[in-house]
Write a protein that holds these residues in place. Structure first.
Motif, mmCIF file in Angstrom:
data_model
loop_
_atom_site.group_PDB
_atom_site.id
_atom_site.type_symbol
_atom_site.label_atom_id
_atom_site.label_comp_id
_atom_site.label_asym_id
_atom_site.label_seq_id
_atom_site.Cartn_x
_atom_site.Cartn_y
_atom_site.Cartn_z
ATOM 1 N N VAL A 78 0.717 -1.224 0.014
ATOM 2 C CA VAL A 78 -0.053 -0.003 -0.079
ATOM 3 C C VAL A 78 0.861 1.280 -0.076
ATOM 4 N N LEU A 79 2.081 1.256 0.664
ATOM 5 C CA LEU A 79 2.644 2.573 0.863
ATOM 6 C C LEU A 79 3.225 3.037 -0.541
ATOM 7 N N PRO A 80 3.862 2.264 -1.377
ATOM 8 C CA PRO A 80 4.187 2.918 -2.663
ATOM 9 C C PRO A 80 2.990 3.603 -3.427
ATOM 10 N N VAL A 81 1.772 2.831 -3.371
ATOM 11 C CA VAL A 81 0.749 3.308 -4.089
ATOM 12 C C VAL A 81 0.228 4.911 -3.488
ATOM 13 N N ILE A 82 -0.013 4.630 -2.234
ATOM 14 C CA ILE A 82 -0.220 5.952 -1.472
ATOM 15 C C ILE A 82 0.586 7.136 -1.816
ATOM 16 N N GLU A 83 1.769 6.947 -1.853
ATOM 17 C CA GLU A 83 2.653 7.991 -2.003
ATOM 18 C C GLU A 83 2.734 8.252 -3.382
ATOM 19 N N GLY A 84 2.414 7.444 -4.246
ATOM 20 C CA GLY A 84 2.373 7.870 -5.779
ATOM 21 C C GLY A 84 1.178 8.624 -6.042
ATOM 22 N N ILE A 85 0.057 8.148 -5.476
ATOM 23 C CA ILE A 85 -1.310 8.843 -5.725
ATOM 24 C C ILE A 85 -0.872 10.476 -5.153
ATOM 25 N N ARG A 86 -0.476 10.259 -4.034
ATOM 26 C CA ARG A 86 -0.263 11.886 -3.233
ATOM 27 C C ARG A 86 0.742 12.754 -4.180
ATOM 28 N N ALA A 87 1.611 12.089 -4.821
ATOM 29 C CA ALA A 87 2.559 12.995 -5.702
ATOM 30 C C ALA A 87 1.805 13.314 -7.091
ATOM 31 N N HIS A 88 0.444 12.898 -6.975
ATOM 32 C CA HIS A 88 -0.077 13.359 -8.406
ATOM 33 C C HIS A 88 -1.478 14.071 -8.205
ATOM 34 N N SER A 89 -1.893 14.124 -7.137
ATOM 35 C CA SER A 89 -3.230 14.379 -6.766
ATOM 36 C C SER A 89 -3.611 14.709 -5.331
ATOM 37 N N GLU A 90 -4.403 15.676 -5.148
ATOM 38 C CA GLU A 90 -5.014 15.997 -3.841
ATOM 39 C C GLU A 90 -6.324 15.578 -3.495
ATOM 40 N N VAL A 91 -6.565 14.277 -4.348
ATOM 41 C CA VAL A 91 -7.811 13.414 -3.732
ATOM 42 C C VAL A 91 -7.752 13.126 -2.277
ATOM 43 N N PHE A 92 -8.772 12.726 -1.531
ATOM 44 C CA PHE A 92 -8.854 12.159 -0.383
ATOM 45 C C PHE A 92 -8.201 10.671 -0.538
ATOM 46 N N ILE A 93 -7.458 10.346 0.287
ATOM 47 C CA ILE A 93 -6.965 8.839 0.033
ATOM 48 C C ILE A 93 -7.345 8.200 1.372
ATOM 49 N N SER A 94 -8.117 6.775 1.246
ATOM 50 C CA SER A 94 -8.327 6.020 2.428
ATOM 51 C C SER A 94 -7.481 4.985 2.320
ATOM 52 N N ILE A 95 -7.309 4.404 3.576
ATOM 53 C CA ILE A 95 -6.520 3.055 3.611
ATOM 54 C C ILE A 95 -7.249 2.135 4.352
ATOM 55 N N ASP A 96 -7.360 1.044 3.699
ATOM 56 C CA ASP A 96 -8.536 0.020 4.007
ATOM 57 C C ASP A 96 -7.659 -1.185 4.971
ATOM 58 N N THR A 97 -7.643 -1.044 6.062
ATOM 59 C CA THR A 97 -6.877 -2.082 6.838
ATOM 60 C C THR A 97 -7.454 -2.073 8.226
ATOM 61 N N ILE A 98 -7.213 -3.033 8.985
ATOM 62 C CA ILE A 98 -7.408 -3.358 10.423
ATOM 63 C C ILE A 98 -6.358 -3.150 11.230
ATOM 64 N N LYS A 99 -5.101 -3.110 10.881
ATOM 65 C CA LYS A 99 -3.911 -3.032 11.394
ATOM 66 C C LYS A 99 -3.397 -1.603 11.827
ATOM 67 N N PRO A 100 -3.204 -1.154 13.207
ATOM 68 C CA PRO A 100 -2.734 0.112 13.717
ATOM 69 C C PRO A 100 -1.563 0.434 13.089
ATOM 70 N N GLU A 101 -0.597 -0.294 12.856
ATOM 71 C CA GLU A 101 0.741 0.064 12.390
ATOM 72 C C GLU A 101 0.615 0.349 11.057
ATOM 73 N N VAL A 102 -0.310 -0.240 10.045
ATOM 74 C CA VAL A 102 -0.489 0.051 8.759
ATOM 75 C C VAL A 102 -1.182 1.416 8.687
ATOM 76 N N MET A 103 -2.082 1.764 9.680
ATOM 77 C CA MET A 103 -2.974 3.023 9.855
ATOM 78 C C MET A 103 -1.878 4.181 9.930
ATOM 79 N N ARG A 104 -1.110 4.147 10.786
ATOM 80 C CA ARG A 104 -0.087 5.171 11.053
ATOM 81 C C ARG A 104 0.854 5.275 9.876
#
Ligand SMILES: Nc1nc2ncc(COP(=O)(O)OP(=O)(O)O)nc2c(=O)[nH]1
Length: 281
Positions: A78-104
């Motif tokens: 997930v991290l490379p994808v979130i970083e890649g989206i954020r580098a190109h767009s201001e869209v609201f990004i959500s992370i679909d996860t149950i793990k606190p470590e992944v949330m942070r």
């Protein structure tokens, strides 16, 4: 109505489309299609063009019987994808996860919303939300993905799901999370029979705590296979977009979907008809 995050604010006076981006090999309808980072980022930007105002990045399938994913593997997805989206767009990004470590880590990488199918019940999950300053979707699930569909049972599914959503909002607020950062979701297909799902669909207008946005996710789910007799995934789009229109008329503010363009068109029609707000009871 708005959904607030530390960096962005989402105007929900009209329903928002949440585009699903599963970067998993085994998601029930689109597993394996976006495991390459550049393909995933390209899909995210395409969904924004099609009308998505949120992109929901998921690195672990929650379908019944799905294999659990190690933290390091989920982060690598997930991290490379979130970083890649954020580098190109201001869209609201959500992370679909149950793990606190992944949330942070996901919020550090640019995510604005924690989408937790367990309703932030894991140890440390509410603290992760409080500390990251992001928004969160609190979803109801009976049981856990591995076993939830074996024998779902409720005395009153509407009352029990609504009570759970109220309780999870209260727990977050008590922990210091502003209500303006929270939305809720009844969790269609997460420990529910077809009858339970239909009862919840009929009761959408009375599930969420006052002034708390309601998110629904029925896209391509098996409830349509049984109800409409369509096993083929693509044939479930009619049920999915019709449900999106219905949900908008009942006050739902975020519609989670694989089919962004079609759902955005349907919600545009609902808005043009003045139907994208709760009908007077
Ligand atoms: N808030 C919310 N999140 C969700 N995440 C996953 C799925 C399951 O659908 P999908 O992501 O398409 O499949 P998979 O879990 O197999 O990746 N459904 C919901 C939902 O209904 N609501």
């Amino acid at each position: 109505m708005r959904l607030e995050s530390a960096e962005r604010s989402l105007d929900l006076r009209s329903p928002a489309v949440m585009g699903i981006l599963n970067v998993t090999p085994d998601s029930f309808s689109d597993g394996g299609r976006y495991t390459d980072t550049s393909a995933a980022v390209e899909r995210a930007l395409a969904m924004v063009e099609e009308g998505a105002r949120i992109v929901d990045v998921g690195g672990e399938s929650t379908r019944p019987g799905a294999a659990p994913v190690e933290i390091r593997d989920e982060l690598a997805r997930v991290l490379p994808v979130i970083e890649g989206i954020r580098a190109h767009s201001e869209v609201f990004i959500s992370i679909d996860t149950i793990k606190p470590e992944v949330m942070r880590a996901a919020c550090e990488a640019g995510a604005d919303l924690i989408n937790d199918v367990m309703g932030l019940r894991a140890e440390g999950a509410v603290e992760a939300l409080r500390d990251t300053g992001t928004a969160a979707c609190l979803m109801h699930m009976q049981g856990e993905p591995r076993t939830m569909q074996r024998a779902p049972r409720y005395d009153d599914v509407v009352a029990e799901v609504s009570a759970f959503l109220h309780a999870r909002v209260a727990a977050c607020v008590d922990a210091g999370v502003p209500r303006a950062r929270l939305c809720v979701d009844p969790g269609f297909g997460f420990g529910k029979t077809l009858e339970h799902n239909l009862a919840l669909m009929r009761a959408l207008a009375c599930l969420a705590p006052e002034d708390t946005p309601l998110l629904i996710g029925v896209s391509r789910k098996s409830m349509f296979a049984r109800l409409l007799g369509c096993d083929d995934m693509a044939a479930r789009i009619n049920g999915s977009v019709a449900a999106a229109f219905w949900a908008a008329t009942q006050g739902a503010r975020i519609i989670r979907t694989h089919d962004v363009r079609e759902t955005h068109q349907v919600l545009t029609l609902a808005g043009a008809l003045g139907a994208d707000r709760p009908m007077p009871q």
